[in-house]
Design an enzyme around this catalytic site. Sequence first.
Site, PDB file in Angstrom:
ATOM      1  N   GLY A 239      10.017 -11.376  -3.353  1.00 31.47           N
ATOM      2  CA  GLY A 239       9.050 -12.468  -3.289  1.00 31.47           C
ATOM      3  C   GLY A 239       9.274 -13.536  -2.251  1.00 31.47           C
ATOM      4  O   GLY A 239       8.372 -14.358  -2.010  1.00 31.47           O
ATOM      5  N   GLU A 275      15.053  -7.314  -4.970  1.00 31.93           N
ATOM      6  CA  GLU A 275      14.039  -6.341  -4.531  1.00 31.93           C
ATOM      7  C   GLU A 275      13.191  -6.907  -3.393  1.00 31.93           C
ATOM      8  O   GLU A 275      11.961  -6.957  -3.488  1.00 31.93           O
ATOM      9  CB  GLU A 275      13.118  -5.997  -5.711  1.00 31.93           C
ATOM     10  CG  GLU A 275      13.836  -5.461  -6.947  1.00 31.93           C
ATOM     11  CD  GLU A 275      12.943  -5.427  -8.183  1.00 31.93           C
ATOM     12  OE1 GLU A 275      11.774  -5.879  -8.122  1.00 31.93           O
ATOM     13  OE2 GLU A 275      13.428  -4.940  -9.218  1.00 31.93           O
ATOM     14  N   GLY A 277      11.004  -7.161  -0.080  1.00 29.48           N
ATOM     15  CA  GLY A 277      10.219  -6.232   0.725  1.00 29.48           C
ATOM     16  C   GLY A 277       9.798  -6.921   2.013  1.00 29.48           C
ATOM     17  O   GLY A 277      10.365  -6.704   3.085  1.00 29.48           O
ATOM     18  N   TYR A 318      -6.379 -10.638   1.068  1.00 31.94           N
ATOM     19  CA  TYR A 318      -5.705 -11.888   0.661  1.00 31.94           C
ATOM     20  C   TYR A 318      -6.018 -13.051   1.601  1.00 31.94           C
ATOM     21  O   TYR A 318      -5.239 -14.008   1.660  1.00 31.94           O
ATOM     22  CB  TYR A 318      -4.176 -11.702   0.648  1.00 31.94           C
ATOM     23  CG  TYR A 318      -3.689 -10.381   0.149  1.00 31.94           C
ATOM     24  CD1 TYR A 318      -3.744 -10.064  -1.211  1.00 31.94           C
ATOM     25  CD2 TYR A 318      -3.171  -9.439   1.020  1.00 31.94           C
ATOM     26  CE1 TYR A 318      -3.294  -8.839  -1.664  1.00 31.94           C
ATOM     27  CE2 TYR A 318      -2.714  -8.205   0.570  1.00 31.94           C
ATOM     28  CZ  TYR A 318      -2.785  -7.916  -0.770  1.00 31.94           C
ATOM     29  OH  TYR A 318      -2.335  -6.699  -1.225  1.00 31.94           O
ATOM     30  N   CYS A 346     -17.819  -0.658   8.556  1.00 34.96           N
ATOM     31  CA  CYS A 346     -19.099  -1.206   8.100  1.00 34.96           C
ATOM     32  C   CYS A 346     -18.931  -2.014   6.820  1.00 34.96           C
ATOM     33  O   CYS A 346     -19.366  -1.605   5.736  1.00 34.96           O
ATOM     34  CB  CYS A 346     -20.081  -0.065   7.889  1.00 34.96           C
ATOM     35  SG  CYS A 346     -20.167   0.979   9.329  1.00 34.96           S
ATOM     36  N   TYR A 375       3.400  -4.198   4.060  1.00 31.12           N
ATOM     37  CA  TYR A 375       2.066  -4.069   3.467  1.00 31.12           C
ATOM     38  C   TYR A 375       0.982  -3.878   4.540  1.00 31.12           C
ATOM     39  O   TYR A 375      -0.153  -4.289   4.366  1.00 31.12           O
ATOM     40  CB  TYR A 375       1.747  -5.277   2.563  1.00 31.12           C
ATOM     41  CG  TYR A 375       2.835  -5.539   1.547  1.00 31.12           C
ATOM     42  CD1 TYR A 375       3.052  -4.660   0.497  1.00 31.12           C
ATOM     43  CD2 TYR A 375       3.682  -6.650   1.653  1.00 31.12           C
ATOM     44  CE1 TYR A 375       4.067  -4.884  -0.423  1.00 31.12           C
ATOM     45  CE2 TYR A 375       4.703  -6.882   0.734  1.00 31.12           C
ATOM     46  CZ  TYR A 375       4.889  -5.986  -0.294  1.00 31.12           C
ATOM     47  OH  TYR A 375       5.893  -6.200  -1.202  1.00 31.12           O
TER      48      TYR A 375
END
Length: 439
Positions: A239, A275, A277, A318, A346, A375
């Site tokens: 995070g 963890e 990322g 986001y 489109c 991501y």
Amino acid sequence: MNHFGYRGGWLFAEDVALSAIAREVGTPFYCYSTATMTRHFTVFRDAFGINDALICFAVKANPNLAVLRVLGDCGAGADVVSQGEMIRALTAGIPANRIVFSGVGKSRQEMEAALNAGIYQFNVESEAELEALSQVAVSMNLVAPVALRINPDVDAGTHKNISTGKAENKFGIAWARAEPTFALAATLPGINVKGIDVHIGSQITDLTPFEMAFSKVADLVRDLREKGHTIERLDLGGGLGIPYAADEKAPPLPDAYAKMIRRLTDGLNVRLVFEPGRMITGNAGVLVTQVLYTKQAESKTFAIVDAAMNDLMRPALYDAWHEILPLKEAGPGISRTAIDVVGPVCESTDVFATDRPLPPLEEGDALAFLSAGAYGAAQASEYNSRPLVPEVMVDGDRFAVIRSRPSYEEMMAREALPSWLRPKLTVAGGTDSENGGAA
Ligand code: LLP
């Protein structure tokens, strides 16, 4: 800090000009810097210094096998959320005893595969899942090592689509159910509870929500131990945010994050698991694209590029902001105007940037979207039947394609007609060589 920057007027990844890769691979493509991801991993690891923390890279951020191999060679474990991610981590050479399996909905088949592989820990998110895991383990004469993911009901202060630690989120075991679930776990023959797991969200740019969650969890460790439970591990999730824009408030550095955690966990005598990322690969990757057309609308200038929302979903999903740099540096005297950078898909949400001050753009100009190493490729799809974007890894002055652009033949070959529809298919309308991007 990352290893993308201008040299002699051209944007480089380490010692390789992105324009040279574009000539060879065609656009769009993702490009990762080995030095950047290695550095981010070691900075994070070294921040915890003396203790034996296990740092499991969140595979969902960037599941490419070459990326996993680089990180695994640095000592990273893997946080996986599916059997597919577990297979990737193992295939890349990350040992099973450094793999944690997270996620709210592991199937029994996935549990069996992970038990067979001998992973370090299952992060279990509900009583129902705990009972299922126990049954699967018992049927295999095994005992599953488990951490229970608790939902601390803390607001991570991040975008609502990437918050996971509030009571209304689907993630984790409700705070009030924590003790009863540990009590249940103690009665299940296939479960060996090792610790507590918590993950409150992603792109968190302030230490306060982490501190609120982790101090609640530290109290829970003490409470549970008083009730006789053994808690030897604390998985604090991922995070930690990264800078996307040069002028935004910088997120906390790993050192400050580690210091806060050491303060809260001092004396608890637990093995820490993390963890991360985005923090590891986010700023280690760019997406390179080129301008197909420019268009002057009544009140706007559009640059239509050959990358689209299917290649990089973050702006559409986001409202994410990614820095855009031309591969050929715009000199200091060049004036900038507000341009909307959009893709060919489109959908009205296929917009990378609105009113972005950019130097004048022309057909064929190449651009890089920065901070796209987490991501980015991971969330890409073939929407609009656009081939998945290739991925390239740079290491010093060398580069290699680590996922190639599929040919149209390969894309068509995954599908078949039912027998009642004259089942033979002939791929028409273009050859592989026409699918190489605008090389
Ligand atoms: N652990 C768990 C259980 C997670 O769900 C996640 C991310 C992580 C670790 C890694 O979080 P990180 O260190 O990368 O923040 N697609 C979104 C982000 C989704 C995050 C999902 N879970 C985006 O592009 O912003």
